[in-house]
Structure formats: C-alpha cells, structure tokens
Scaffold this motif. Structure first.
Motif, short mmCIF file in Angstrom:
data_model
loop_
_atom_site.label_atom_id
_atom_site.label_comp_id
_atom_site.label_asym_id
_atom_site.label_seq_id
_atom_site.Cartn_x
_atom_site.Cartn_y
_atom_site.Cartn_z
N ALA A 1 0.83 -1.20 0.00
CA ALA A 1 0.00 0.00 0.00
C ALA A 1 0.87 1.25 0.00
O ALA A 1 0.65 2.16 0.75
N GLY A 2 1.90 1.26 -0.84
CA GLY A 2 2.76 2.42 -0.91
C GLY A 2 3.60 2.40 -2.17
O GLY A 2 3.46 1.51 -3.00
N LEU A 3 4.46 3.39 -2.30
CA LEU A 3 5.37 3.48 -3.44
C LEU A 3 6.79 3.18 -3.01
O LEU A 3 7.21 3.57 -1.93
N PHE A 4 7.52 2.52 -3.89
CA PHE A 4 8.92 2.23 -3.66
C PHE A 4 9.68 2.49 -4.94
O PHE A 4 9.14 2.31 -6.03
N ARG A 5 10.94 2.94 -4.82
CA ARG A 5 11.77 3.13 -6.00
C ARG A 5 13.14 2.52 -5.75
O ARG A 5 13.63 2.48 -4.63
N GLU A 12 13.78 1.96 -1.79
CA GLU A 12 13.43 2.89 -0.72
C GLU A 12 11.96 3.28 -0.84
O GLU A 12 11.42 3.38 -1.94
N ALA A 13 11.32 3.47 0.30
CA ALA A 13 9.92 3.90 0.34
C ALA A 13 9.84 5.37 -0.06
O ALA A 13 10.72 6.16 0.26
N VAL A 14 8.79 5.72 -0.77
CA VAL A 14 8.55 7.10 -1.18
C VAL A 14 7.20 7.53 -0.58
O VAL A 14 6.18 6.91 -0.86
N ALA A 15 7.22 8.55 0.24
CA ALA A 15 5.99 9.05 0.85
C ALA A 15 5.17 9.79 -0.19
O ALA A 15 5.71 10.59 -0.97
N THR A 16 3.89 9.53 -0.25
CA THR A 16 2.98 10.17 -1.19
C THR A 16 1.68 10.55 -0.49
O THR A 16 1.24 9.83 0.42
N PRO A 17 1.05 11.65 -0.89
CA PRO A 17 -0.23 12.01 -0.29
C PRO A 17 -1.38 11.15 -0.80
O PRO A 17 -2.50 11.24 -0.29
N VAL A 18 -1.13 10.30 -1.77
CA VAL A 18 -2.17 9.42 -2.32
C VAL A 18 -2.17 8.11 -1.54
O VAL A 18 -1.16 7.41 -1.50
#
Length: 78
Positions: A1-5, A12-18
């Motif tokens: 349930a998140g973004l990673f790059r 690494e996890a990328v914080a997003t407002p979505v």
C-alpha cells in the motif's frame, strides 16, 4: 500500500499524499503522476503536489497525445 523506488541498487519507500496507490504515469524524467484511493498527485522530482479538483478512488493514469487522463470509480478527468 505504498510506493517504492530503486535508487543506487536499494529499494526505498517514497511518501505520497495518495493513499493506496493504484497506477503511475511518467510524463517525463521529472514528472510522475500517481493515482489511488483519495485522488491524484504529481511528483516533480523533489516533492508531491495533490492535483486539485480530482477525487478518488482512481485506478488509471495515461496519456492520449498531449492530454493526461486519470480515471476510476469517481469518474474520468483530463
């Protein structure tokens, strides 16, 4: 349930407002659009900005020519 790059060989996890991201669309090297449960946000290479007037849930992000579209249960936006 998140973004990673993948950066420098590590994820690494990328914080997003979505919340609950569902689709990504790279407009350019420095422009990434992400859509999900509560709408859409664009990453400019430094930070995310919410796309105003677009509500979720959304599942698709794509381009037709120069137009960018996002779509989902809440409708379609360009």
């Amino acid at each position: 349930a998140g973004l990673f790059r993948l950066k420098a060989g590590s994820w690494e996890a990328v914080a997003t407002p979505v919340s609950e991201p569902r689709a990504l669309f790279a407009r350019s090297e420095r422009s990434l659009l992400v859509v999900g449960k509560n709408g859409a946000a664009e990453f400019d290479g430094t930070r995310f900005r919410c796309v105003r007037g677009v509500s979720g849930p959304l599942q698709l992000a794509f381009a037709v020519g120069n137009e960018v579209w996002v779509a989902g249960e809440s409708g379609a936006y360009r």
